[in-house]
Design a protein around this motif. Structure first.
Motif, mmCIF file in Angstrom:
data_model
loop_
_atom_site.group_PDB
_atom_site.id
_atom_site.type_symbol
_atom_site.label_atom_id
_atom_site.label_comp_id
_atom_site.label_asym_id
_atom_site.label_seq_id
_atom_site.Cartn_x
_atom_site.Cartn_y
_atom_site.Cartn_z
ATOM 1 N N SER A 2 1.318 -3.367 -54.186
ATOM 2 C CA SER A 2 0.123 -2.723 -53.631
ATOM 3 C C SER A 2 -0.311 -1.552 -54.515
ATOM 4 C CB SER A 2 0.401 -2.229 -52.213
ATOM 5 O OG SER A 2 1.219 -1.076 -52.240
ATOM 6 N N PRO A 3 -1.608 -1.230 -54.508
ATOM 7 C CA PRO A 3 -2.104 -0.086 -55.287
ATOM 8 C C PRO A 3 -1.393 1.220 -54.915
ATOM 9 C CG PRO A 3 -3.932 -1.446 -54.567
ATOM 10 C CD PRO A 3 -2.709 -1.974 -53.872
ATOM 11 N N ARG A 4 -1.068 1.388 -53.636
ATOM 12 C CA ARG A 4 -0.386 2.610 -53.204
ATOM 13 C C ARG A 4 0.990 2.730 -53.845
ATOM 14 N NH1 ARG A 4 3.495 4.460 -50.121
ATOM 15 N NH2 ARG A 4 4.148 2.367 -49.510
ATOM 16 N N VAL A 5 1.756 1.643 -53.800
ATOM 17 C CA VAL A 5 3.112 1.668 -54.347
ATOM 18 C C VAL A 5 3.095 1.870 -55.863
ATOM 19 C CG1 VAL A 5 5.184 0.266 -54.754
ATOM 20 C CG2 VAL A 5 4.178 0.366 -52.479
ATOM 21 N N ASP A 33 5.639 -9.808 -64.297
ATOM 22 C CA ASP A 33 4.194 -9.932 -64.125
ATOM 23 C C ASP A 33 3.862 -10.329 -62.686
ATOM 24 O OD1 ASP A 33 1.563 -9.871 -65.366
ATOM 25 O OD2 ASP A 33 1.522 -12.030 -65.030
ATOM 26 N N THR A 34 4.676 -11.195 -62.124
ATOM 27 C CA THR A 34 4.479 -11.611 -60.729
ATOM 28 C C THR A 34 4.647 -10.423 -59.785
ATOM 29 O OG1 THR A 34 5.267 -13.862 -61.166
ATOM 30 C CG2 THR A 34 5.343 -13.098 -58.883
ATOM 31 N N ILE A 35 5.695 -9.637 -59.998
ATOM 32 C CA ILE A 35 5.931 -8.465 -59.156
ATOM 33 C C ILE A 35 4.764 -7.492 -59.258
ATOM 34 C CG2 ILE A 35 7.404 -6.434 -58.828
ATOM 35 C CD1 ILE A 35 9.772 -8.190 -59.726
ATOM 36 N N LYS A 36 4.270 -7.294 -60.473
ATOM 37 C CA LYS A 36 3.145 -6.381 -60.696
ATOM 38 C C LYS A 36 1.901 -6.849 -59.937
ATOM 39 C CE LYS A 36 0.042 -4.740 -64.364
ATOM 40 N NZ LYS A 36 -1.148 -5.452 -63.856
ATOM 41 N N GLY A 95 6.971 3.081 -58.618
ATOM 42 C CA GLY A 95 5.825 2.279 -59.028
ATOM 43 C C GLY A 95 5.359 2.666 -60.416
ATOM 44 N N LYS A 96 5.273 3.961 -60.682
ATOM 45 C CA LYS A 96 4.851 4.450 -61.994
ATOM 46 C C LYS A 96 5.869 4.065 -63.067
ATOM 47 C CE LYS A 96 2.274 8.462 -60.277
ATOM 48 N NZ LYS A 96 2.277 9.944 -60.182
ATOM 49 N N LYS A 97 7.152 4.224 -62.736
ATOM 50 C CA LYS A 97 8.208 3.866 -63.699
ATOM 51 C C LYS A 97 8.165 2.370 -64.012
ATOM 52 C CE LYS A 97 11.516 7.513 -62.497
ATOM 53 N NZ LYS A 97 11.576 8.129 -63.834
ATOM 54 N N PHE A 98 7.887 1.569 -62.975
ATOM 55 C CA PHE A 98 7.788 0.123 -63.187
ATOM 56 C C PHE A 98 6.612 -0.202 -64.099
ATOM 57 C CE2 PHE A 98 5.820 -3.935 -62.182
ATOM 58 C CZ PHE A 98 6.880 -4.813 -62.365
ATOM 59 N N ASP A 124 4.318 -3.505 -50.266
ATOM 60 C CA ASP A 124 3.909 -2.148 -49.911
ATOM 61 C C ASP A 124 5.110 -1.256 -49.628
ATOM 62 O OD1 ASP A 124 1.719 -0.359 -49.619
ATOM 63 O OD2 ASP A 124 2.018 -0.357 -47.454
ATOM 64 N N ALA A 125 6.266 -1.625 -50.166
ATOM 65 C CA ALA A 125 7.483 -0.824 -49.987
ATOM 66 C C ALA A 125 7.979 -0.339 -51.344
ATOM 67 C CB ALA A 125 8.567 -1.645 -49.294
ATOM 68 N N GLU A 126 8.338 0.932 -51.422
ATOM 69 C CA GLU A 126 8.777 1.525 -52.681
ATOM 70 C C GLU A 126 10.074 0.907 -53.193
ATOM 71 O OE1 GLU A 126 7.655 3.067 -50.091
ATOM 72 O OE2 GLU A 126 6.449 4.834 -50.588
ATOM 73 N N ILE A 127 10.817 0.254 -52.304
ATOM 74 C CA ILE A 127 12.059 -0.388 -52.708
ATOM 75 C C ILE A 127 11.811 -1.525 -53.692
ATOM 76 C CG2 ILE A 127 12.052 -2.017 -50.775
ATOM 77 C CD1 ILE A 127 15.165 -0.348 -52.274
ATOM 78 N N SER A 128 10.619 -2.128 -53.657
ATOM 79 C CA SER A 128 10.321 -3.280 -54.511
ATOM 80 C C SER A 128 10.353 -2.937 -56.005
ATOM 81 C CB SER A 128 8.981 -3.899 -54.117
ATOM 82 O OG SER A 128 9.065 -4.437 -52.814
ATOM 83 N N PRO A 129 9.592 -1.924 -56.474
ATOM 84 C CA PRO A 129 9.697 -1.580 -57.894
ATOM 85 C C PRO A 129 11.073 -1.028 -58.252
ATOM 86 C CG PRO A 129 8.308 0.009 -56.751
ATOM 87 C CD PRO A 129 8.539 -1.129 -55.815
#
Length: 238
Positions: A214-217, A207-210, A223-226, A186-191
């Motif tokens: 979270s839906p919010r991120v 695929d695992t990261i996806k 998140g969108k770029k990822f 749930d942190a933007e740093i992840s993507p």
């Protein structure tokens, strides 16, 4: 009675001034650069692989600074110090901005290395990530030096051994990055890490990261770029 009315008017005036001072923007960056008397600061973001300014701040006598603007989503920004004629490489501080208030305290002499950044959970996570990854980077630099020496000696066996170590080191770094993203869904740093640090990793890890994100991120800037990158890689995999 007259004194009471004047007192009430004074209180109302003070409250009104405080309200006017409150920012209408959703992001406020304050800070101080110890030792800086004159100069110019730029807040920058990446746009099509180039750094472009969002705001500029003129420093004249007072080393404190403030910048306010709207952020649609948490984003990696850069505080750039224009040193004029000097060619110092120590002039750009990356910081993971997020809506709210942030502060950057640093010095003119050690602009990047002295930076203390507060007010952002994503920044805290980013610093945690960098602290661990720096160990992999330092070890890889050691191996590069050893490999260069082996090349000079024409020691092919040693070169092959070092290559194996580097491959294993890269794998550990990538797996750490994947686990970091999984553990902070749930942190933007992840993507951001997935895109900036391990974009060439095997698709199964993306695929695992996806799956953990979270839906919010997934609806934020990175998140969108990822998700766009994930879709492109998915086509290639098929």
């Amino acid at each position: 009675m007259r004194k009471l009315i004047l007192s009430l008017l004074l209180v109302i005036s003070i409250v009104s001034c405080k309200k006017e001072e409150q920012s209408t923007k959703n992001f406020v960056l304050t800070g101080n650069i110890k030792g800086l008397k004159e100069g110019k600061l730029y807040i920058q973001r990446v746009n099509d692989t180039l750094l472009v300014p969002i705001d500029s701040i003129i420093i004249s006598g007072d080393s404190n600074f403030k910048s306010e603007f709207d952020l649609e989503s948490a984003e990696m920004l850069y505080l750039f110090l224009d040193r004029g004629v000097t060619n110092s490489l120590d002039n750009n501080i990356p910081f993971f901005a997020e809506p709210g208030k942030m502060n950057i305290e640093t010095s003119l002499d050690f602009f990047t290395s002295d930076a203390k950044i507060t007010g952002s959970k994503n920044q805290e996570l980013y610093e945690e990530y960098k602290k661990v990854v720096s160990r992999y980077v330092d070890r890889d630099l050691d191996l590069i030096t050893k490999r260069f020496e082996a090349y000079k000696r024409k020691d092919n066996a040693e070169i092959a051994k070092i290559q194996e170590e580097q491959d294993a080191l890269k794998k550990r770094k990538y797996l750490y990055s994947v686990n970091f993203a999984k553990n902070n869904p749930d942190a933007e740093i992840s993507p951001y890490i997935a895109l900036a640090e391990i974009s060439d990793i095997k698709f199964k890890y993306l695929d695992t990261i996806k799956k953990y994100m979270s839906p919010r991120v997934s609806k934020t800037l990175y998140g969108k770029k990822f998700m766009e990158y994930y879709a492109e890689r998915q086509k290639i995999e098929k």
